[in-house]
Design a protein around this motif. Structure first.
Motif, short mmCIF file in Angstrom:
data_model
loop_
_atom_site.label_atom_id
_atom_site.label_comp_id
_atom_site.label_asym_id
_atom_site.label_seq_id
_atom_site.Cartn_x
_atom_site.Cartn_y
_atom_site.Cartn_z
N LEU A 122 6.36 -18.56 8.37
CA LEU A 122 7.51 -19.46 8.50
C LEU A 122 7.12 -20.88 8.10
O LEU A 122 7.88 -21.58 7.44
CB LEU A 122 8.05 -19.42 9.93
CG LEU A 122 9.29 -20.26 10.23
CD1 LEU A 122 10.45 -19.88 9.33
CD2 LEU A 122 9.67 -20.12 11.69
N SER A 123 5.93 -21.29 8.47
CA SER A 123 5.45 -22.62 8.10
C SER A 123 5.10 -22.72 6.62
O SER A 123 5.46 -23.69 5.95
CB SER A 123 4.20 -22.98 8.91
OG SER A 123 4.51 -23.10 10.26
N ASN A 124 4.42 -21.69 6.11
CA ASN A 124 3.90 -21.75 4.75
C ASN A 124 4.88 -21.27 3.69
O ASN A 124 4.75 -21.65 2.51
CB ASN A 124 2.61 -20.93 4.64
CG ASN A 124 1.51 -21.49 5.50
OD1 ASN A 124 1.49 -22.66 5.82
ND2 ASN A 124 0.59 -20.62 5.90
N LYS A 125 5.81 -20.42 4.06
CA LYS A 125 6.73 -19.82 3.09
C LYS A 125 8.18 -19.98 3.57
O LYS A 125 8.98 -19.05 3.48
CB LYS A 125 6.44 -18.33 2.94
CG LYS A 125 5.03 -17.98 2.52
CD LYS A 125 4.86 -16.48 2.50
CE LYS A 125 3.44 -16.07 2.21
NZ LYS A 125 3.30 -14.60 2.20
N SER A 126 8.51 -21.15 4.07
CA SER A 126 9.84 -21.34 4.67
C SER A 126 10.97 -21.01 3.71
O SER A 126 11.97 -20.41 4.11
CB SER A 126 9.99 -22.75 5.22
OG SER A 126 9.85 -23.70 4.18
N GLY A 127 10.81 -21.35 2.44
CA GLY A 127 11.85 -21.04 1.46
C GLY A 127 12.08 -19.55 1.33
O GLY A 127 13.23 -19.09 1.27
N GLU A 128 11.01 -18.79 1.29
CA GLU A 128 11.10 -17.32 1.18
C GLU A 128 11.76 -16.73 2.43
O GLU A 128 12.58 -15.82 2.34
CB GLU A 128 9.71 -16.72 0.98
CG GLU A 128 9.72 -15.23 0.75
CD GLU A 128 8.32 -14.67 0.54
OE1 GLU A 128 8.19 -13.44 0.68
OE2 GLU A 128 7.38 -15.43 0.23
N VAL A 129 11.40 -17.26 3.59
CA VAL A 129 11.98 -16.77 4.84
C VAL A 129 13.48 -17.03 4.88
O VAL A 129 14.27 -16.15 5.21
CB VAL A 129 11.27 -17.41 6.06
CG1 VAL A 129 11.97 -17.02 7.36
CG2 VAL A 129 9.80 -17.02 6.10
N ILE A 130 13.88 -18.23 4.49
CA ILE A 130 15.31 -18.59 4.48
C ILE A 130 16.08 -17.74 3.48
O ILE A 130 17.18 -17.25 3.78
CB ILE A 130 15.50 -20.10 4.18
CG1 ILE A 130 14.86 -20.94 5.29
CG2 ILE A 130 16.97 -20.45 4.01
CD1 ILE A 130 15.36 -20.67 6.68
N GLU A 131 15.52 -17.53 2.30
CA GLU A 131 16.18 -16.67 1.31
C GLU A 131 16.36 -15.26 1.86
O GLU A 131 17.39 -14.63 1.66
CB GLU A 131 15.38 -16.64 0.00
CG GLU A 131 15.54 -17.88 -0.84
CD GLU A 131 16.98 -18.14 -1.25
OE1 GLU A 131 17.68 -17.20 -1.69
OE2 GLU A 131 17.41 -19.30 -1.11
N ALA A 132 15.34 -14.74 2.53
CA ALA A 132 15.43 -13.40 3.12
C ALA A 132 16.53 -13.36 4.19
O ALA A 132 17.25 -12.37 4.32
CB ALA A 132 14.09 -12.99 3.72
N ALA A 133 16.69 -14.45 4.94
CA ALA A 133 17.70 -14.50 6.00
C ALA A 133 19.12 -14.49 5.43
O ALA A 133 20.05 -14.03 6.10
CB ALA A 133 17.49 -15.74 6.87
N TYR A 134 19.30 -14.94 4.20
CA TYR A 134 20.62 -14.84 3.56
C TYR A 134 21.01 -13.39 3.36
O TYR A 134 22.19 -13.04 3.40
CB TYR A 134 20.65 -15.58 2.22
CG TYR A 134 20.85 -17.06 2.33
CD1 TYR A 134 22.02 -17.59 2.87
CD2 TYR A 134 19.87 -17.93 1.90
CE1 TYR A 134 22.20 -18.95 2.98
CE2 TYR A 134 20.04 -19.31 2.01
CZ TYR A 134 21.22 -19.80 2.55
OH TYR A 134 21.39 -21.16 2.66
N ALA A 135 20.04 -12.52 3.14
CA ALA A 135 20.31 -11.09 2.91
C ALA A 135 20.53 -10.34 4.21
O ALA A 135 21.16 -9.28 4.23
CB ALA A 135 19.17 -10.46 2.13
N GLY A 136 20.02 -10.85 5.32
CA GLY A 136 20.14 -10.19 6.61
C GLY A 136 19.17 -10.80 7.60
O GLY A 136 18.31 -11.60 7.22
#
Length: 84
Positions: free
Chosen positions: A9-23
């Motif tokens: 979450l700290s290092n890849k926040s953009g990837e985590v947020i993008e994944a949250a858009y999908a579910g």
């Protein structure tokens, strides 16, 4: 459901947020699920959904629910359904 660690979450926040858009996304700490990240729309939809858990006061229980409850109480009072 995708899963990320708190470090992710700290290092890849953009990837985590993008994944949250999908579910919804699990966030883990030391391998254990601790948080779920989801969009506000997903959260609002969950909050508006009917909760199937109901509580009734004595005399207010619908007849079909009361009959199910009575059947189960009778079954259990006869010792059926207990694991030894």
């Amino acid at each position: 459901m995708r899963s990320f660690s708190l470090t992710d979450l700290s290092n890849k926040s953009g990837e985590v947020i993008e994944a949250a858009y999908a579910g919804p996304v699990d966030i883990t700490r030391r391998g254990k699920r601790k948080f779920v990240i989801m969009t506000a729309e997903q959260y609002d939809r969950l909050r508006k959904a009917d909760d199937p858990r109901k509580v009734y006061a004595a005399g207010e229980t619908p007849p079909d629910i009361a009959a199910l409850f009575e059947t189960e109480v009778n079954r259990l009072s006869k010792g059926e359904g207990y694991d030894d």
